[in-house]
Scaffold this motif. Structure first.
Motif, PDB file in Angstrom:
ATOM      1  N   ARG A   1       0.720  -1.219   0.092  1.00  0.00           N
ATOM      2  CA  ARG A   1      -0.026   0.042   0.065  1.00  0.00           C
ATOM      3  C   ARG A   1       0.783   1.244  -0.104  1.00  0.00           C
ATOM      4  N   ARG A   2       1.908   1.274   0.827  1.00  0.00           N
ATOM      5  CA  ARG A   2       2.667   2.479   0.887  1.00  0.00           C
ATOM      6  C   ARG A   2       3.587   2.693  -0.172  1.00  0.00           C
ATOM      7  N   LEU A   3       4.006   1.795  -1.259  1.00  0.00           N
ATOM      8  CA  LEU A   3       4.468   1.770  -2.341  1.00  0.00           C
ATOM      9  C   LEU A   3       3.630   1.884  -3.681  1.00  0.00           C
ATOM     10  N   GLY A   4       2.339   1.865  -3.266  1.00  0.00           N
ATOM     11  CA  GLY A   4       1.444   2.400  -4.335  1.00  0.00           C
ATOM     12  C   GLY A   4       1.435   1.017  -5.417  1.00  0.00           C
ATOM     13  N   VAL A   5       1.466  -0.206  -4.985  1.00  0.00           N
ATOM     14  CA  VAL A   5       1.535  -1.369  -5.931  1.00  0.00           C
ATOM     15  C   VAL A   5       0.742  -2.232  -5.339  1.00  0.00           C
ATOM     16  N   PRO A   6       0.006  -3.312  -6.284  1.00  0.00           N
ATOM     17  CA  PRO A   6      -1.095  -4.326  -5.888  1.00  0.00           C
ATOM     18  C   PRO A   6      -0.286  -5.218  -4.948  1.00  0.00           C
ATOM     19  N   GLY A   7      -0.969  -5.668  -4.050  1.00  0.00           N
ATOM     20  CA  GLY A   7      -0.225  -6.823  -3.101  1.00  0.00           C
ATOM     21  C   GLY A   7      -0.687  -8.006  -3.216  1.00  0.00           C
ATOM     22  N   GLN A   8      -0.162  -9.212  -3.548  1.00  0.00           N
ATOM     23  CA  GLN A   8      -0.493 -10.374  -3.892  1.00  0.00           C
ATOM     24  C   GLN A   8       0.328 -11.539  -2.824  1.00  0.00           C
ATOM     25  N   ILE A   9      -0.760 -12.188  -2.014  1.00  0.00           N
ATOM     26  CA  ILE A   9       0.090 -13.159  -1.087  1.00  0.00           C
ATOM     27  C   ILE A   9       0.240 -14.660  -1.857  1.00  0.00           C
TER      28      ILE A   9
END
Length: 204
Positions: free
Chosen positions: A14-22
């Motif tokens: 979120r802080r990097l402004g990119v999608p997060g995938q587990i």
């Protein structure tokens, strides 16, 4: 899905402004291999010297006690009863617990289990007298094993830290700031509480 890696990893995205995938791996050893292979970008794991040869670690986020889990009727009911002739202590295959206890135990046998599910079955079937890993996992595992008990005391301490693949040393400064923010802003404590993570101590 919950856990320290999930919450902190998604906050980093979120802080990097990119999608997060587990990305899920069955064993910790496979997580580190996955980072090296480019299958994942970041994880939280025990910052051991051996793993530091393959990944770049942040400062520790939290400490996690290492202990033993035993079922009722086990020959192991206290920490000082573990390293005895004939004792069989289960560990996760390829884990730092396997490496450490193989070195520390002079009398007890160290028996690797391929997965936590397999470890639970080995405890139920009497193939091992106790299972060793960090207490966060042990307390979670105990829920599926009626009467299971995490023994008082600890045989070691893990330092959980963020890890990124080697070759991304340029990320060190950003990772350091993020790690500091997570601790100072209470994210680590809240993530640990949401995950039900027990056996934690302040990071050193």
């Amino acid at each position: 899905m919950r856990g320290l890696s999930v919450d902190i990893g998604l906050e980093l995205a979120r802080r990097l402004g990119v999608p997060g995938q587990i990305v899920i791996f069955p064993r910790v050893a496979e997580v580190v291999a996955g980072l090296k292979a480019g299958q994942a970008d970041v994880t939280i794991t025990n910052a051991t010297p051996a793993r530091a040869a393959d990944v770049v670690f942040s400062a520790p986020l939290v400490g996690l006690e290492l202990g033993y889990l035993a079922l009722p009727g086990s020959k192991v009911q206290a920490l000082d009863e573990v390293d005895q002739p004939g004792m069989r202590i289960g560990v996760s295959l390829g884990s730092s617990s396997q490496a450490t206890l193989t070195r520390l135990h002079k009398h007890a046998s160290v028996v690797p289990a391929p997965t936590l599910q397999a470890a639970a079955e080995m405890l139920r079937g009497g193939q091992i007298d106790a299972f060793a890993t960090n207490k966060g996992i042990l307390f979670e595992l105990a829920h599926s094993l009626p009467g299971a008990r995490v023994l008082p005391g600890r045989w070691g301490l893990e330092s959980l830290a963020l890890a990124v693949p080697k070759g991304r040393e340029a990320a060190r400064a950003r990772l350091a700031r993020f790690t500091q923010d997570m601790a100072e802003q209470g994210h680590v404590q809240r993530a640990s509480q949401r995950a039900g993570l027990r056996g934690t101590v302040p990071a050193k």
